[in-house]
Design a protein around this motif. Sequence first.
Motif, mmCIF file in Angstrom:
data_model
loop_
_atom_site.group_PDB
_atom_site.id
_atom_site.type_symbol
_atom_site.label_atom_id
_atom_site.label_comp_id
_atom_site.label_asym_id
_atom_site.label_seq_id
_atom_site.Cartn_x
_atom_site.Cartn_y
_atom_site.Cartn_z
ATOM 1 N N ALA A 198 0.895 -1.158 0.000
ATOM 2 C CA ALA A 198 0.000 0.000 0.000
ATOM 3 C C ALA A 198 0.935 1.209 0.000
ATOM 4 N N GLN A 200 1.309 3.436 1.951
ATOM 5 C CA GLN A 200 1.151 4.023 3.278
ATOM 6 C C GLN A 200 2.223 5.052 3.638
ATOM 7 N N LYS A 203 2.345 8.131 1.308
ATOM 8 C CA LYS A 203 1.292 9.143 1.461
ATOM 9 C C LYS A 203 1.523 9.959 2.724
ATOM 10 N N ARG A 222 0.397 -7.863 -2.640
ATOM 11 C CA ARG A 222 0.684 -8.623 -1.416
ATOM 12 C C ARG A 222 0.864 -10.088 -1.777
ATOM 13 N N GLN A 236 -6.640 0.075 -4.604
ATOM 14 C CA GLN A 236 -7.219 0.807 -3.479
ATOM 15 C C GLN A 236 -7.473 2.252 -3.877
ATOM 16 N N ASP A 238 -6.842 5.353 -2.318
ATOM 17 C CA ASP A 238 -5.975 5.681 -1.196
ATOM 18 C C ASP A 238 -6.064 7.182 -0.926
ATOM 19 N N HIS A 451 -1.489 -1.013 11.288
ATOM 20 C CA HIS A 451 -0.075 -0.943 10.908
ATOM 21 C C HIS A 451 0.651 -0.075 11.923
ATOM 22 N N GLY A 488 -10.494 0.907 5.372
ATOM 23 C CA GLY A 488 -10.207 1.342 6.725
ATOM 24 C C GLY A 488 -9.068 2.332 6.725
ATOM 25 N N GLY A 489 -8.905 2.963 7.856
ATOM 26 C CA GLY A 489 -7.810 3.920 7.968
ATOM 27 C C GLY A 489 -7.634 4.336 9.401
ATOM 28 N N SER A 490 -6.871 5.399 9.582
ATOM 29 C CA SER A 490 -6.595 5.835 10.944
ATOM 30 C C SER A 490 -5.985 7.222 10.935
ATOM 31 N N ARG A 492 -2.676 9.146 12.173
ATOM 32 C CA ARG A 492 -1.315 8.601 12.223
ATOM 33 C C ARG A 492 -0.510 9.252 13.341
ATOM 34 N N GLY A 533 -5.800 9.199 7.322
ATOM 35 C CA GLY A 533 -6.349 8.844 6.016
ATOM 36 C C GLY A 533 -7.078 7.536 6.034
ATOM 37 N N VAL A 534 -7.279 7.028 4.841
ATOM 38 C CA VAL A 534 -8.116 5.851 4.687
ATOM 39 C C VAL A 534 -7.803 5.217 3.338
ATOM 40 N N ALA A 535 -8.100 3.949 3.204
ATOM 41 C CA ALA A 535 -7.993 3.289 1.904
ATOM 42 C C ALA A 535 -9.189 2.363 1.731
#
Length: 590
Positions: A198, A200, A203, A222, A236, A238, A451, A488-490, A492, A533-535
């Motif tokens: 990703a 991640q 970004k 993956r 995704q 993203d 993550h 999902g996302g979060s 950071r 963010g989110v993907a």
Amino acid sequence: MPLYRTHDCAALRPDDIDKTATLSGWVNSRRDHGGVIFIDLRDREGMTQVVFRPEENADAATAAHALRGEDVVRVTGRVAARLPGTENPKLATGAIEMVAAQLDVLSKADVPPFPIDEEIANEDLRLQYRYLDLRAGRMARNLRLRHKLTKAIRDYLDGAGYLEIETPILSKSTPEGARDFLVPSRLSPGAFYALPQAPQQYKQLLMVGGIERYFQIARCFRDEDLRADRQPEFTQVDVEASFVSTEEIQSLVEGMLAQVFRAARGIEIPTPFPRLTYAEAMGRYGSDKPDRRFGMELTDLSEVFARSEFKVFRGALDTGGVVKAINAKGFAGITTGQIEELTQMAKLYGAKGLAFIKVENGEWKSPIVKFFTDEEKAALREKMAMEEGDLVLFGADKWETTCEVLGRIRLRVAEILKLTNQSAALEFLWVVDFPLLAFSAEDGKWNAVHHPFTRPLEEDMPLLESGEYGKVRAQAYDVVLNGVELGGGSMRIHERDLQAKMFGVLGVGEEEQTVMFGHLLRALGFGAPPHGGVALGLDRLTMLVCGAESIRDVIAFPKNNRGIDLMTQSPSEVDFKQLRELYIQSAVKK
Ligand code: ASP
């Protein structure tokens, strides 16, 4: 060469009668009615009937006689009304036909391995001849919908000030979850790129770069064992933004999904979506992506059985566990085979067995009822709203195990009782406040649930300090539709010290941190804005929007479930010389 087409094959109508038109496309079918040849000419848009009459043009009719399915032709002719009674109301062009004056065969076709317009079941064959499968209605429809949906997403995010930015495909291998696909570097002998799982870190680095609002329709890779309906490469949506709250990211996603369903399906979905904490989702549905198109919620019975004499319940409660149950309404007629299946399933997910009560002819049929007091029975009946015809299934174990087991059983029972098929409802929801860390007995250490860059809840920071890792919740969120995780996302971690501490908790030592994450830690030291963010999985989202059954049905050239592209036969062996240039030696013996 005159032009190929004046119209597409879905365009001509009675208004066009007596006009001259030119169509190009594939021969869908050919019928010979005593020397008069009919073909259905097909292109991307649809189908038009073309008729070749020997008395009008003998040469064209003779040539048409030799046509075969999937030949590519151009036809010029006059648009005519069909004879009364021969109209085809199922075709957009069904009121007219083209009387051919000229036929040019542009390309001959071999006999196709399967009929193009039939939905054949043999997927391997479809994948091997994917270009033929793409000509069929279903795939063509799905790819068109995918385009529409992607465009709606781009337009929506553009409107919200997000910039579409590409990040590298040749990137750096970091241990973050799945296995990486590696790419050997010829110019740096012995070194490898990794394909991104990703974007991640990139970004997040864009946020440090002051981009503020980023998105990408990003390909991710993956190297996992392919469980059902996964692809080694997938797409995704993203997204990452600076100076935003969880709520802002969530409402961005809600607006985006609303726009997608409006554009692709003409449906208005209600927003905002309900929010459930992870603890509630697990407690009530036994899943972190609950399907709420039906009820059958998990009910906690620990209090009812607090003084139980029944060994199994007693044991669970005495060791800090719980007793829970679901009521499968109207399923008292469950067969012995089905009970056996559910019991095996319960064991697979860690239960010792599966206790049950059937309510039949006013009686409770069950091997365990004899252990219950009258008081317990009354409380149970009330709490579970037990009625004639019900089947109550129990779990008694640690909280996590009990929830997971009953959650799986709940889904299987819903499948058997067809509780989900009847409902076209779109049940969106957010699951929030996930645990930040989970202890892996196998690895003997704490792992990140999402993550390593996920931010702990501010109020749980002290728990991180005091080492109560299992209790720390994350500022992470998943968006779920009908029991499927769409993404999902979060928020950071944007502080270098906190990020370093988190790596430490995850067992990444200082030296390793520098080697693997030095770029990120360094960047966080140069003024990193708060960001999150989110993907979203674009393939799965498209599948749900299309009503397709597999993500392979919304991807032009997918791999099969062994990770093989049957059309090109990849992966494939490569030349020894290529390997030598890469300083690679294969250990596979021939
Ligand atoms: N990069 C994450 C993933 O692929 C999503 C995110 O946190 O934005 O799962």
